[in-house]
Design a protein around this motif. Structure first.
Motif, mmCIF file in Angstrom:
data_model
loop_
_atom_site.group_PDB
_atom_site.id
_atom_site.type_symbol
_atom_site.label_atom_id
_atom_site.label_comp_id
_atom_site.label_asym_id
_atom_site.label_seq_id
_atom_site.Cartn_x
_atom_site.Cartn_y
_atom_site.Cartn_z
ATOM 1 N N ASP A 56 -21.770 52.941 29.108
ATOM 2 C CA ASP A 56 -22.804 53.185 28.099
ATOM 3 C C ASP A 56 -22.418 54.300 27.129
ATOM 4 O O ASP A 56 -22.663 54.196 25.918
ATOM 5 C CB ASP A 56 -24.129 53.541 28.781
ATOM 6 N N LEU A 57 -21.828 55.380 27.636
ATOM 7 C CA LEU A 57 -21.503 56.512 26.780
ATOM 8 C C LEU A 57 -20.468 56.134 25.726
ATOM 9 O O LEU A 57 -20.640 56.408 24.534
ATOM 10 C CB LEU A 57 -20.999 57.689 27.622
ATOM 11 N N PHE A 58 -19.403 55.514 26.171
ATOM 12 C CA PHE A 58 -18.368 55.112 25.230
ATOM 13 C C PHE A 58 -18.911 54.081 24.244
ATOM 14 O O PHE A 58 -18.641 54.141 23.038
ATOM 15 C CB PHE A 58 -17.157 54.557 25.969
ATOM 16 N N SER A 59 -19.690 53.124 24.733
ATOM 17 C CA SER A 59 -20.252 52.083 23.877
ATOM 18 C C SER A 59 -21.140 52.685 22.788
ATOM 19 O O SER A 59 -21.068 52.299 21.614
ATOM 20 C CB SER A 59 -21.060 51.086 24.716
ATOM 21 N N SER A 60 -21.964 53.641 23.176
ATOM 22 C CA SER A 60 -22.861 54.249 22.186
ATOM 23 C C SER A 60 -22.080 55.046 21.152
ATOM 24 O O SER A 60 -22.462 55.098 19.971
ATOM 25 C CB SER A 60 -23.892 55.137 22.884
ATOM 26 N N THR A 61 -20.976 55.660 21.553
ATOM 27 C CA THR A 61 -20.160 56.414 20.606
ATOM 28 C C THR A 61 -19.481 55.477 19.611
ATOM 29 O O THR A 61 -19.417 55.769 18.412
ATOM 30 C CB THR A 61 -19.116 57.252 21.347
ATOM 31 N N VAL A 62 -18.969 54.351 20.104
ATOM 32 C CA VAL A 62 -18.373 53.367 19.198
ATOM 33 C C VAL A 62 -19.423 52.851 18.218
ATOM 34 O O VAL A 62 -19.162 52.715 17.019
ATOM 35 C CB VAL A 62 -17.768 52.200 20.005
ATOM 36 N N LEU A 63 -20.615 52.574 18.723
ATOM 37 C CA LEU A 63 -21.694 52.124 17.850
ATOM 38 C C LEU A 63 -21.972 53.159 16.761
ATOM 39 O O LEU A 63 -22.092 52.826 15.570
ATOM 40 C CB LEU A 63 -22.958 51.864 18.670
ATOM 41 N N MET A 64 -22.053 54.408 17.151
ATOM 42 C CA MET A 64 -22.338 55.474 16.198
ATOM 43 C C MET A 64 -21.242 55.582 15.143
ATOM 44 O O MET A 64 -21.524 55.744 13.944
ATOM 45 C CB MET A 64 -22.487 56.807 16.941
ATOM 46 N N GLU A 65 -19.978 55.478 15.554
ATOM 47 C CA GLU A 65 -18.874 55.657 14.627
ATOM 48 C C GLU A 65 -18.744 54.503 13.631
ATOM 49 O O GLU A 65 -18.331 54.710 12.486
ATOM 50 C CB GLU A 65 -17.562 55.807 15.402
ATOM 51 N N PHE A 66 -19.083 53.283 14.047
ATOM 52 C CA PHE A 66 -18.836 52.116 13.199
ATOM 53 C C PHE A 66 -20.078 51.607 12.475
ATOM 54 O O PHE A 66 -19.981 50.695 11.665
ATOM 55 C CB PHE A 66 -18.242 50.993 14.045
ATOM 56 N N ASP A 67 -21.214 52.168 12.775
ATOM 57 C CA ASP A 67 -22.460 51.717 12.144
ATOM 58 C C ASP A 67 -22.560 52.318 10.742
ATOM 59 O O ASP A 67 -23.295 53.270 10.498
ATOM 60 C CB ASP A 67 -23.655 52.123 13.010
ATOM 61 N N LYS A 68 -21.825 51.727 9.802
ATOM 62 C CA LYS A 68 -21.713 52.301 8.458
ATOM 63 C C LYS A 68 -23.044 52.292 7.712
ATOM 64 O O LYS A 68 -23.323 53.184 6.908
ATOM 65 C CB LYS A 68 -20.657 51.544 7.648
ATOM 66 N N ASN A 69 -23.871 51.273 7.960
ATOM 67 C CA ASN A 69 -25.145 51.205 7.229
ATOM 68 C C ASN A 69 -26.308 51.795 8.016
ATOM 69 O O ASN A 69 -27.464 51.684 7.616
ATOM 70 C CB ASN A 69 -25.462 49.756 6.835
ATOM 71 N N ALA A 70 -26.013 52.425 9.143
ATOM 72 C CA ALA A 70 -27.008 53.161 9.935
ATOM 73 C C ALA A 70 -28.222 52.310 10.313
ATOM 74 O O ALA A 70 -29.357 52.797 10.318
ATOM 75 C CB ALA A 70 -27.455 54.412 9.188
ATOM 76 N N ASP A 71 -27.957 51.028 10.683
ATOM 77 C CA ASP A 71 -29.074 50.189 11.119
ATOM 78 C C ASP A 71 -29.135 50.046 12.634
ATOM 79 O O ASP A 71 -29.842 49.212 13.178
ATOM 80 C CB ASP A 71 -29.008 48.806 10.466
ATOM 81 N N GLN A 72 -28.350 50.885 13.341
ATOM 82 C CA GLN A 72 -28.335 50.956 14.802
ATOM 83 C C GLN A 72 -27.837 49.666 15.458
ATOM 84 O O GLN A 72 -28.183 49.359 16.589
ATOM 85 C CB GLN A 72 -29.719 51.341 15.343
ATOM 86 N N LYS A 73 -26.998 48.941 14.750
ATOM 87 C CA LYS A 73 -26.314 47.782 15.308
ATOM 88 C C LYS A 73 -25.056 47.548 14.488
ATOM 89 O O LYS A 73 -24.895 48.104 13.393
ATOM 90 C CB LYS A 73 -27.203 46.538 15.285
ATOM 91 N N LEU A 74 -24.152 46.752 15.024
ATOM 92 C CA LEU A 74 -22.915 46.454 14.323
ATOM 93 C C LEU A 74 -22.948 45.026 13.822
ATOM 94 O O LEU A 74 -23.133 44.090 14.616
ATOM 95 C CB LEU A 74 -21.699 46.671 15.238
ATOM 96 N N ASP A 75 -22.775 44.847 12.512
ATOM 97 C CA ASP A 75 -22.728 43.498 11.968
ATOM 98 C C ASP A 75 -21.317 42.937 12.124
ATOM 99 O O ASP A 75 -20.423 43.593 12.666
ATOM 100 C CB ASP A 75 -23.195 43.480 10.507
ATOM 101 N N ASP A 76 -21.101 41.726 11.650
ATOM 102 C CA ASP A 76 -19.817 41.059 11.859
ATOM 103 C C ASP A 76 -18.657 41.849 11.264
ATOM 104 O O ASP A 76 -17.581 41.956 11.870
ATOM 105 C CB ASP A 76 -19.850 39.652 11.262
ATOM 106 N N GLU A 77 -18.859 42.412 10.093
ATOM 107 C CA GLU A 77 -17.795 43.172 9.450
ATOM 108 C C GLU A 77 -17.471 44.443 10.227
ATOM 109 O O GLU A 77 -16.295 44.807 10.393
ATOM 110 C CB GLU A 77 -18.192 43.514 8.019
#
Length: 220
Positions: A56-77
């Motif tokens: 969970d910790l690593f996953s949440s950090t990756v989410l935070m780093e790649f969520d460019k539009n800050a919508d709390q999820k990662l889109d296809d791009e």
């Protein structure tokens, strides 16, 4: 994953995952499944299929780093950027794969792509790697997944998570889980100071890898 696998991490993330040097203890954890792929005749190994589910910790950090539009999820791009970054960064580590036939290393092709996605807020990574040349099911063939820098712990929680579909009845399978203290004691003479101090890891770190061993005998 080793910190150099994610060079984009912010200072806050580096504080979470370490300074970039090797450590005696892992900082990232993943539960894994490995499927050994055989040819149509079930006589040769052709590829390995991997599934890694990160903590969970690593996953949440990756989410935070790649969520460019800050919508709390990662889109296809954004997920593609995760996939491409992991793909390029793990190339130097053979994608954490270890394959040997009768004790000799077997060369693998780099996977054509990795697929990154999220499930229940956890990062999943899936990929398939082909062997450069299919190897026959003869003698002892070993398959392992390990990080030579010890930064990432790839854990097969059940023996069934290292699988071979269609294994001939001339073969037996065994999952080997080395005890670290025993492995160190058995290999003390060959372990040098460089082994303990090299941040890039060494080949000797494979002695700690959980492995699937196939022992195949010729037909009587």
């Amino acid at each position: 994953m080793h910190p150099r696998a994610f060079p984009f991490l912010t200072a806050a993330s580096i504080l979470l995952f370490g300074s970039g040097t090797a450590s005696a203890h892992p900082h990232v954890f993943a539960e894994a499944r490995l499927d050994v792929v055989l040819d149509a005749g079930h006589q040769h190994v052709t590829a390995l299929r991997h599934l890694w589910r990160f903590d969970d910790l690593f996953s949440s950090t990756v989410l935070m780093e790649f969520d460019k539009n800050a919508d709390q999820k990662l889109d296809d791009e954004e997920l593609k950027e995760v996939s491409d970054t992991i793909h390029s960064s793990l190339a130097d580590y053979n994608y954490f794969q270890l394959v040997t036939a009768d004790g000799k290393d077997v060369k693998m092709k780099p996977p054509a792509q990795l697929i990154a996605t999220f499930d229940n807020q956890q990062l999943l990574v899936l990929f398939e790697s082909e062997l450069e040349t299919p190897i026959p099911l003869a003698g002892k063939v070993d398959f392992g997944v390990y990080d030579p820098t010890f930064y990432t712990a790839i854990d097969f929680t059940e023996d069934a998570n290292m699988a071979v579909e269609g294994l001939p009845d001339t073969c037996t399978r065994q999952v080997i889980r080395p005890d670290p203290d025993t492995a160190l004691a058995q290999n003390q003479k060959t372990l040098t100071e460089a082994f303990f101090n090299d941040p890039a890891g060494t080949d000797m770190s494979k002695i700690f890898a959980t492995k699937l061993e196939l022992d195949c005998q010729p037909k009587g």
